[in-house]
Design a protein around this motif. Structure first.
Motif, PDB file in Angstrom:
ATOM      1  N   VAL A   1     -15.831   6.105   8.737  1.00 45.78           N
ATOM      2  CA  VAL A   1     -16.781   6.582   7.666  1.00 45.78           C
ATOM      3  C   VAL A   1     -17.680   7.416   8.916  1.00 45.78           C
ATOM      4  N   PRO A   2     -17.800   8.919   8.793  1.00 46.82           N
ATOM      5  CA  PRO A   2     -18.630   9.627   9.527  1.00 46.82           C
ATOM      6  C   PRO A   2     -20.097   9.423   9.254  1.00 46.82           C
ATOM      7  N   ALA A   3     -20.997   9.415  10.285  1.00 47.44           N
ATOM      8  CA  ALA A   3     -22.415   9.332  10.179  1.00 47.44           C
ATOM      9  C   ALA A   3     -23.028  10.511   9.343  1.00 47.44           C
ATOM     10  N   ALA A   4     -23.952  10.044   8.775  1.00 47.52           N
ATOM     11  CA  ALA A   4     -24.792  10.987   7.795  1.00 47.52           C
ATOM     12  C   ALA A   4     -24.728  12.398   8.549  1.00 47.52           C
ATOM     13  N   GLU A   5     -25.104  12.685   9.933  1.00 42.67           N
ATOM     14  CA  GLU A   5     -25.487  13.938  10.557  1.00 42.67           C
ATOM     15  C   GLU A   5     -24.082  14.369  10.944  1.00 42.67           C
ATOM     16  N   ALA A   6     -22.978  13.887  10.807  1.00 35.90           N
ATOM     17  CA  ALA A   6     -21.703  14.373  11.168  1.00 35.90           C
ATOM     18  C   ALA A   6     -21.360  15.915  10.512  1.00 35.90           C
ATOM     19  N   ARG A   7     -20.798  16.740  11.319  1.00 35.47           N
ATOM     20  CA  ARG A   7     -20.277  17.918  10.777  1.00 35.47           C
ATOM     21  C   ARG A   7     -19.253  18.239  11.291  1.00 35.47           C
ATOM     22  N   GLY A   8     -18.280  19.414  10.582  1.00 41.39           N
ATOM     23  CA  GLY A   8     -17.191  19.474  11.074  1.00 41.39           C
ATOM     24  C   GLY A   8     -16.629  20.783  10.729  1.00 41.39           C
ATOM     25  N   SER A   9     -15.690  21.385  11.498  1.00 40.46           N
ATOM     26  CA  SER A   9     -14.920  22.782  10.657  1.00 40.46           C
ATOM     27  C   SER A   9     -13.441  22.618  11.033  1.00 40.46           C
ATOM     28  N   TYR A  10     -12.596  23.309  10.256  1.00 42.70           N
ATOM     29  CA  TYR A  10     -11.112  23.441  10.415  1.00 42.70           C
ATOM     30  C   TYR A  10     -10.727  24.789  10.496  1.00 42.70           C
ATOM     31  N   GLN A  11     -10.186  25.229  11.383  1.00 45.82           N
ATOM     32  CA  GLN A  11      -9.880  26.885  11.260  1.00 45.82           C
ATOM     33  C   GLN A  11      -8.509  26.996  11.605  1.00 45.82           C
ATOM     34  N   LYS A  12      -7.689  27.885  10.976  1.00 49.44           N
ATOM     35  CA  LYS A  12      -6.287  27.823  11.026  1.00 49.44           C
ATOM     36  C   LYS A  12      -5.979  29.411  11.265  1.00 49.44           C
ATOM     37  N   LEU A  13      -5.215  29.646  12.246  1.00 46.48           N
ATOM     38  CA  LEU A  13      -4.674  30.972  12.264  1.00 46.48           C
ATOM     39  C   LEU A  13      -3.315  31.074  11.731  1.00 46.48           C
ATOM     40  N   ARG A  14      -2.972  32.019  10.805  1.00 45.31           N
ATOM     41  CA  ARG A  14      -1.625  32.317  10.262  1.00 45.31           C
ATOM     42  C   ARG A  14      -1.241  33.858   9.853  1.00 45.31           C
ATOM     43  N   THR A  15      -0.361  34.164   9.695  1.00 48.09           N
ATOM     44  CA  THR A  15       0.070  35.677   9.422  1.00 48.09           C
ATOM     45  C   THR A  15      -0.547  35.937   7.753  1.00 48.09           C
ATOM     46  N   ARG A  16       0.108  35.079   6.982  1.00 50.55           N
ATOM     47  CA  ARG A  16      -0.504  35.111   5.514  1.00 50.55           C
ATOM     48  C   ARG A  16      -1.559  34.355   5.253  1.00 50.55           C
ATOM     49  N   GLY A  17      -2.360  34.500   4.145  1.00 51.81           N
ATOM     50  CA  GLY A  17      -3.397  33.414   3.828  1.00 51.81           C
ATOM     51  C   GLY A  17      -2.980  32.178   3.024  1.00 51.81           C
ATOM     52  N   ALA A  18      -1.588  32.261   2.986  1.00 50.93           N
ATOM     53  CA  ALA A  18      -0.979  30.927   2.377  1.00 50.93           C
ATOM     54  C   ALA A  18       0.515  30.984   2.751  1.00 50.93           C
ATOM     55  N   ILE A  19       1.130  29.607   2.424  1.00 50.20           N
ATOM     56  CA  ILE A  19       2.518  29.096   2.716  1.00 50.20           C
ATOM     57  C   ILE A  19       2.446  29.126   4.184  1.00 50.20           C
ATOM     58  N   ASP A  20       1.890  30.038   5.215  1.00 45.38           N
ATOM     59  CA  ASP A  20       2.321  29.958   6.495  1.00 45.38           C
ATOM     60  C   ASP A  20       2.008  28.713   7.267  1.00 45.38           C
ATOM     61  N   PHE A  21       2.820  28.314   8.047  1.00 44.28           N
ATOM     62  CA  PHE A  21       2.362  27.219   9.250  1.00 44.28           C
ATOM     63  C   PHE A  21       1.316  27.888  10.007  1.00 44.28           C
ATOM     64  N   PRO A  22       0.646  27.007  10.821  1.00 49.31           N
ATOM     65  CA  PRO A  22      -0.432  27.416  11.597  1.00 49.31           C
ATOM     66  C   PRO A  22       0.256  28.116  12.878  1.00 49.31           C
ATOM     67  N   GLN A  23      -0.170  29.137  13.542  1.00 50.86           N
ATOM     68  CA  GLN A  23      -0.215  29.530  14.873  1.00 50.86           C
ATOM     69  C   GLN A  23      -0.999  28.790  15.670  1.00 50.86           C
ATOM     70  N   LEU A  24      -2.149  28.328  15.077  1.00 50.12           N
ATOM     71  CA  LEU A  24      -3.229  27.777  15.914  1.00 50.12           C
ATOM     72  C   LEU A  24      -3.893  27.092  14.809  1.00 50.12           C
ATOM     73  N   GLY A  25      -4.463  25.733  15.127  1.00 51.88           N
ATOM     74  CA  GLY A  25      -5.502  25.263  14.414  1.00 51.88           C
ATOM     75  C   GLY A  25      -6.341  24.399  15.293  1.00 51.88           C
ATOM     76  N   VAL A  26      -7.503  24.639  14.823  1.00 54.88           N
ATOM     77  CA  VAL A  26      -8.872  24.055  15.670  1.00 54.88           C
ATOM     78  C   VAL A  26      -9.659  23.554  14.859  1.00 54.88           C
ATOM     79  N   ALA A  27      -9.619  21.983  14.965  1.00 57.91           N
ATOM     80  CA  ALA A  27     -10.843  21.196  14.371  1.00 57.91           C
ATOM     81  C   ALA A  27     -12.037  20.666  15.214  1.00 57.91           C
ATOM     82  N   ILE A  28     -13.082  21.007  14.572  1.00 62.37           N
ATOM     83  CA  ILE A  28     -14.248  20.570  15.468  1.00 62.37           C
ATOM     84  C   ILE A  28     -15.276  19.444  14.908  1.00 62.37           C
TER      85      ILE A  28
END
Ligand SMILES: Cc1cc2nc3c(=O)[nH]c(=O)nc-3n(C[C@H](O)[C@H](O)[C@H](O)COP(=O)(O)OP(=O)(O)OC[C@H]3O[C@@H](n4cnc5c(N)ncnc54)[C@H](O)[C@@H]3O)c2cc1C
Ligand code: SF4
Length: 337
Positions: free
Chosen positions: A209-236
């Protein structure tokens, strides 16, 4: 049209029965949503004579147990995309493929999906015309240009997010259940990238369970905005006190996926813990991501560009994090740092 070879289908009603059925037949494979397995069977890159259906055997949904959420491996990605308790995971799950595939695909299948490659996820006719490759029936890797290494890519969207959240997985085999840190599941070998024993069933994904002050983001690189598998995925993921350039870092994890067989946490962040997430620190961590990311040419997209985008995504993610932003939107557009 691609025709599938015939197979037997047996349905398990609980995890123990699934494991027993898998071990009772040679050449068995578990099938959950089937969105990864069935195309691979059609392409004849997976040969299975018996499919053990685990749709009725695996738990669906999640429950808080002590200081963790236990997510049943049968939970669909569509359900997870609406999980308000873990917004970082919800963003990553919502970035997988498109709505139909998220309705069928499960978190268990997403964690354990096969590695992917431009030269491998093709019809048999296509692969044969090239003399096959090291991962199936051949002796040569067309990406590396050699006979020894396969660098097919682990292409799950949820795995980087789960690793950033500090997730563990629970497995069931003939010898009983065990838990494994998700960081320890993957190997740098596209032909055999999972440290699992034969026939182990993934039953739960366990996320602190993340602490109350936890924050995060996921960014995905792909050719089309849907369907495509990631060419890069960055989670912070991070725990910060305050906002803006003076926000103090109490904990920070950056995980980079979809560049090789092994998604990896960015090393060397400890010296920044306890200090501010200043502009200089953001630049230093983004530079570190660039230096340590070596995207393999096994998926679409220029490797140098994907490497550059690791730096861009880490920078954007850290800037959003220190402003207290919730997961950044998925973004496939090439943009300047
Ligand atoms: C067009 C298309 C686009 C896609 N895009 C994406 C994408 O953008 N991002 C992404 O991450 N994925 C993508 N996928 C892959 C797939 O849809 C997802 O990864 C999905 O979550 C797989 O889950 P599943 O339940 O369908 O797995 P299945 O296909 O049922 O299984 C996948 C693998 O895991 C094994 N397995 C499944 N469940 C278990 C278990 N509980 N224990 C042990 N082994 C198990 C199976 O034997 C198989 O080897 C895409 C697929 C397609 C066809
Ligand atoms: S990385 Fe090489 S060996 Fe692996 S699937 Fe691709 S071409 Fe085949």
């Amino acid at each position: 049209m691609l025709r599938m070879d015939g197979f037997d289908f047996v349905r398990a009603s609980d995890p123990a029965e699934a494991v027993a059925l898998w071990h009772a037949q040679p050449d068995s494979a578990y099938i959950a949503g089937g969105t990864d397995l069935l195309p691979n069977l059609k392409h004849r890159i997976v040969q299975a004579r018996t499919l053990v259906g685990v749709g009725d055997a695996l738990a669906k949904g999640w429950a808080r147990v002590g200081e963790a959420y236990e997510i049943g491996a049968g939970t669909t990605l569509a359900a997870l995309a609406a999980m308000g308790e873990l917004p970082l995971l919800a963003t990553a799950a919502g970035a997988v493929a498109g709505p139909q595939l998220r309705n069928m695909g499960t978190i268990g299948g997403n964690v354990l999906l096969d590695t992917r490659c431009l030269f491998y996820n093709q019809t048999e006719f296509w692969r044969k015309s090239l003399g096959y490759c090291l991962k199936a029936e051949g002796t040569w890797c067309h990406v590396v240009g050699g006979p020894k290494t396969c660098v097919a890519t682990q292409s799950s969207d949820t795995v980087p997010a789960l690793m950033a959240l500090g997730a563990r997985i629970r497995l069931l085999g003939p010898g009983g259940a065990r838990e494994l840190d998700l960081n320890d599941l993957f190997k740098f070998n596209g032909m055999d990238h999972l440290k699992l024993s034969a026939g182990e069933l993934l039953t739960h994904v366990i996320v602190p369970v993340p602490a109350a002050e936890a924050r995060g983001s996921y960014q995905k690189l792909r050719t089309r905005g849907a369907i495509d598998f990631p060419q890069l995925g960055v989670a912070i993921w991070g725990r910060l006190q305050g906002v803006g350039p003076t926000a103090q870092i109490d904990a920070l994890r950056v995980v980079i996926g979809a560049v090789s067989p092994q998604p990896k946490a960015l090393a060397g962040l400890d010296p920044f813990v306890g200090g501010p997430l200043s502009d200089e620190v953001v630049s230093a961590i983004a530079e570190q991501a660039f230096k340590s990311t070596r995207p393999q040419g096994s998926v679409h997209g220029d490797s140098a560009w994907r490497r550059h985008m690791a730096r861009v995504f880490v920078r954007r993610g850290l800037l959003a994090l220190r402003e207290g932003a919730q997961p950044a939107p998925v973004d496939g557009a090439p943009a300047a740092a």
